[in-house]
Every structure is written in structure tokens, then in C-alpha cells.
Motif scaffolding. Structure first.
Motif, PDB file in Angstrom:
ATOM      1  N   VAL A 172       0.842  -1.191   0.000  1.00 23.09           N
ATOM      2  CA  VAL A 172       0.000   0.000   0.000  1.00 23.09           C
ATOM      3  C   VAL A 172       0.877   1.240   0.000  1.00 23.09           C
ATOM      4  CG1 VAL A 172      -1.865   1.230   1.171  1.00 23.09           C
ATOM      5  CG2 VAL A 172      -1.764  -1.273   1.281  1.00 23.09           C
ATOM      6  N   GLY A 173       0.690   2.109  -1.006  1.00 21.25           N
ATOM      7  CA  GLY A 173       1.480   3.338  -1.080  1.00 21.25           C
ATOM      8  C   GLY A 173       1.427   3.947  -2.459  1.00 21.25           C
ATOM      9  N   GLU A 174       1.912   5.172  -2.553  1.00 17.68           N
ATOM     10  CA  GLU A 174       1.863   5.905  -3.822  1.00 17.68           C
ATOM     11  C   GLU A 174       3.068   5.654  -4.717  1.00 17.68           C
ATOM     12  OE1 GLU A 174      -0.670   7.656  -4.763  1.00 17.68           O
ATOM     13  OE2 GLU A 174      -1.832   7.848  -2.912  1.00 17.68           O
ATOM     14  N   ASP A 175       4.168   5.182  -4.159  1.00 20.72           N
ATOM     15  CA  ASP A 175       5.395   4.983  -4.938  1.00 20.72           C
ATOM     16  C   ASP A 175       5.349   3.620  -5.620  1.00 20.72           C
ATOM     17  OD1 ASP A 175       7.948   4.723  -5.964  1.00 20.72           O
ATOM     18  OD2 ASP A 175       8.963   5.463  -4.158  1.00 20.72           O
ATOM     19  N   LEU A 176       4.821   3.579  -6.841  1.00 15.63           N
ATOM     20  CA  LEU A 176       4.640   2.313  -7.537  1.00 15.63           C
ATOM     21  C   LEU A 176       5.962   1.658  -7.911  1.00 15.63           C
ATOM     22  CD1 LEU A 176       1.574   2.886  -9.899  1.00 15.63           C
ATOM     23  CD2 LEU A 176       1.725   1.406  -7.896  1.00 15.63           C
ATOM     24  N   ALA A 177       6.951   2.459  -8.259  1.00 15.63           N
ATOM     25  CA  ALA A 177       8.246   1.890  -8.639  1.00 15.63           C
ATOM     26  C   ALA A 177       8.851   1.116  -7.466  1.00 15.63           C
ATOM     27  CB  ALA A 177       9.187   2.997  -9.103  1.00 15.63           C
TER      28      ALA A 177
END
Length: 332
Positions: free
Chosen positions: A209-214
Motif C-alpha cells: 500500500v502506497g503511492e510509490d509504484l516503482a
């Protein structure tokens, strides 16, 4: 939809117990672990502590196999835990990947696996079963209950799961492949005269879970490498573009060059370098809570009863808490 947490039994065992307690507080109903005696600590010893430190969590391996323990020992272990803690175990079982190969053995045949499913369930529930030509029964079992859920990918294994297992474990979260495999299991159950809706469907995959997909992709890329072991077996058995297995499952392993089990199931696994971002996105759940909820609703609509979170990355506690606060309530 139910939720499970999947861990490796890395030392210290106290951390495994702590994470399972945290999962139960956050609404998870199942706790699973890998089962590979050389790579990790013995899970059944740790299950006793997890069960003693939780109230309702159901515990089991994802997955054990018919080759590393004799079947009466496996059944007796489950039955003992159930007698102590009230029928709170589930036997996840498969042919055996890391547990067998690391010890220099081949995975079990499907015929042996099918026989083991019946024997382990019968013995753990107090019925007589034949083991290596001898009729055995655990005379002390009273009111035992052991659901046996089978992991599978290929057509013959999916058919066996539908014919014999109480549940089906699919270790990837791609909706297209989930639909294809769930349909295969249910059709096999129906052909065997069983109620196809009575087979519990469990999808297991990493979630981050988080915004940093890389970063999330890099933390979960190992999963495509792990699944690739099974896919390579399927390609070896059925060939490429055979129609027996969807190309959507087999195509990505063309660049695979082998596998080192010393990094099995771990972030940064160099044996997973061949896995492209597209596969990580398809097989796993990544992104903000809304992205997880959307994909989980799709899986639920395909008949998935449980999503089990592979929590092998650098945000274990944060993932458990995010599921508890934002995701699980939206799917209940």
C-alpha cells in the motif's frame, strides 16, 4: 470476503507471532506461512504459539506437501493443534516446490498428492485411512475438523483440486487468470458430483500500500519469480502455446534463466530480474488503498472468498495496518 496474512517463518519466531497477533487485531481471519524445512524454521512449532496468542485466527501452511513428512505425522500434528485450540487449522497443500527441490527431491506427483489429501483429512478427522498398505486411525481424535485446500496452476492440478479439495489456493491476483482457473476448478467439482460453490477460493499475492509504484514493484517482483518456477514446469509439461494453459500465464518466463532458492520469496531476489513491471502489476496488489479495493472487488465478483496477503517486503506492519483501517472494512 475473508483476509489472510502469509509470512515466512524467519527467526525470531516471536516476530512471526507478533505479526499474526497484529493481523487478527486488524480484521484478518487467517494466518498462513511458507513450509520449507531447510529455508525457514519449522512452522508447526510456531503455529502452537500463534494459536495460543490469538483468539479466532485460523492457521495453516501455504503450502505443505506430501513428501517432507509422513502423512500420519502431518495429520496428527494438525489434529493435536485442533484438540488444543478448537479446530482452528487449515491444511494448505501442493506438490512441493522449495521444500522438495532444496532437499534434492522432485515435487510430488499429482497422484500422490490426491491420495495424501484424502488420507490426511480422514486421519485428522478421526477416520481410518490406508497409509503405505496399513490401515491407520488416530484413536484419540474427537470432533476433529481439517479443511484441506490445494494450490494449483495447471489443468490436471486444477481438476484435482475441484475433485478432492475443500478449497483452492491460487497464488496470483490477475483477474483474467483467476477467472479461468476458478472456472476450471468449479467445472471439475461439478463433474465429480460435488457442489462447485462449496469449494472455497483463496487468492494469495503480495500487497503493498502506497503511492510509490516503482518502489512497490521492486519490493514485490520476487513473486513473479516464485510463480515462474511453477510456470516453467507447466511449459515443460505442455509446451508453449499449447492451449492447455493460457499464454497470459506462460509468456513472461521466456527470459527466465534459472532460480536460486536461497533468495526464495524475498524482496530483491536476483532470480526475478526477468519479471517485467506488467506482471508485477497483474499478479500483485499495489498502490493506494482505493486501487486495492477496486481489484479486490473484481476478484470477489469472480468468486474469490479470501485474499491472503503475502507480506514479504519492507512495509509489513504498515500493510497490515492499512488493510485493517482502509481496505478490509470496505470488503466486509
Amino acid at each position: 470476503m475473508d483476509f489472510g496474512l502469509v509470512l515466512q517463518t524467519d527467526p525470531p519466531a516471536s516476530r512471526v507471532v507478533s505479526l499474526m497477533k497484529r493481523a487478527e487485531r486488524n480484521g484478518f481471519r487467517y494466518g498462513w506461512t511458507f513450509d520449507s524445512a531447510v529455508l525457514w524454521q519449522e512452522p508447526f512449532v510456531i503455529y502452537s504459539q500463534i494459536l495460543a496468542n490469538t483468539q479466532k485466527l485460523h492457521i495453516g501452511p501455504m503450502v505443505t506437501n506430501p513428501g517432507t513428512r509422513t502423512w500420519e505425522v502431518t495429520a496428527s500434528t494438525f489434529a493435536t493443534l485442533n484438540d488444543m485450540y478448537g479446530n482452528r487449522t487449515v491444511c494448505g497443500i501442493g506438490r512441493g516446490d522449495s521444500a522438495m527441490r532444496v532437499a534434492g527431491r522432485k515435487p510430488n506427483t499429482l497422484a500422490r498428492l490426491g491420495e495424501a489429501i484424502d488420507v490426511i483429512r480422514d486421519l485428522a478427522e478421526g477416520r481410518e485411512a490406508e497409509v503405505d498398505g496399513s490401515a491407520l486411525r488416530l484413536p484419540w481424535v474427537r470432533d476433529g475438523k481439517l479443511p484441506v485446500w490445494m494450490a494449483a496452476y495447471g489443468p490436471k492440478a486444477l481438476a484435482l483440486a475441484g475433485e478432492k479439495a475443500d478449497g483452492f489456493i491460487l497464488q496470483l491476483a490477475d483477474p483474467y487468470l483467476t477467472e479461468w482457473m476458478v472456472d476450471s476448478v468449479r467445472q471439475a467439482a461439478e463433474r465429480a458430483g460435488r457442489d462447485p460453490d462449496a469449494v472455497t477460493i483463496c487468492v494469495a499475492a503480495p500487497a503493498y500500500v502506497g503511492e510509490d509504484l516503482a518502489h512497490a514493484r521492486d519490493q514485490c517482483r520476487w513473486f513473479g519469480g516464485m510463480v515462474g518456477n511453477h510456470v516453467a514446469d507447466l511449459v515443460g509439461r505442455y509446451g508453449e502455446h499449447s492451449g492447455m494453459v493460457p499464454d497470459a500465464l506462460t509468456e513472461y518466463i521466456k527470459a527466465r534463466e534459472g532460480y536460486d532458492y536461497s533468495h526464495h520469496g524475498r524482496a530483491g531476489n536476483p532470480s526475478a530480474d526477468f519479471v517485467p513491471d506488467e506482471i508485477v502489476d497483474r499478479f500483485c496488489l499495489l498502490g493506494p488503498p482505493e486501487a486495492h479495493i477496486e481489484k479486490l472487488r473484481t476478484l470477489r465478483d469472480l468468486g474469490v472468498d479470501q485474499f491472503a496477503v503475502y507480506d514479504m517486503h519492507d512495509a509489513q506492519e504498515a500493510t497490515i495496518d492499512a488493510y485493517g483501517s482502509d481496505i478490509i472494512p470496505s470488503l466486509r
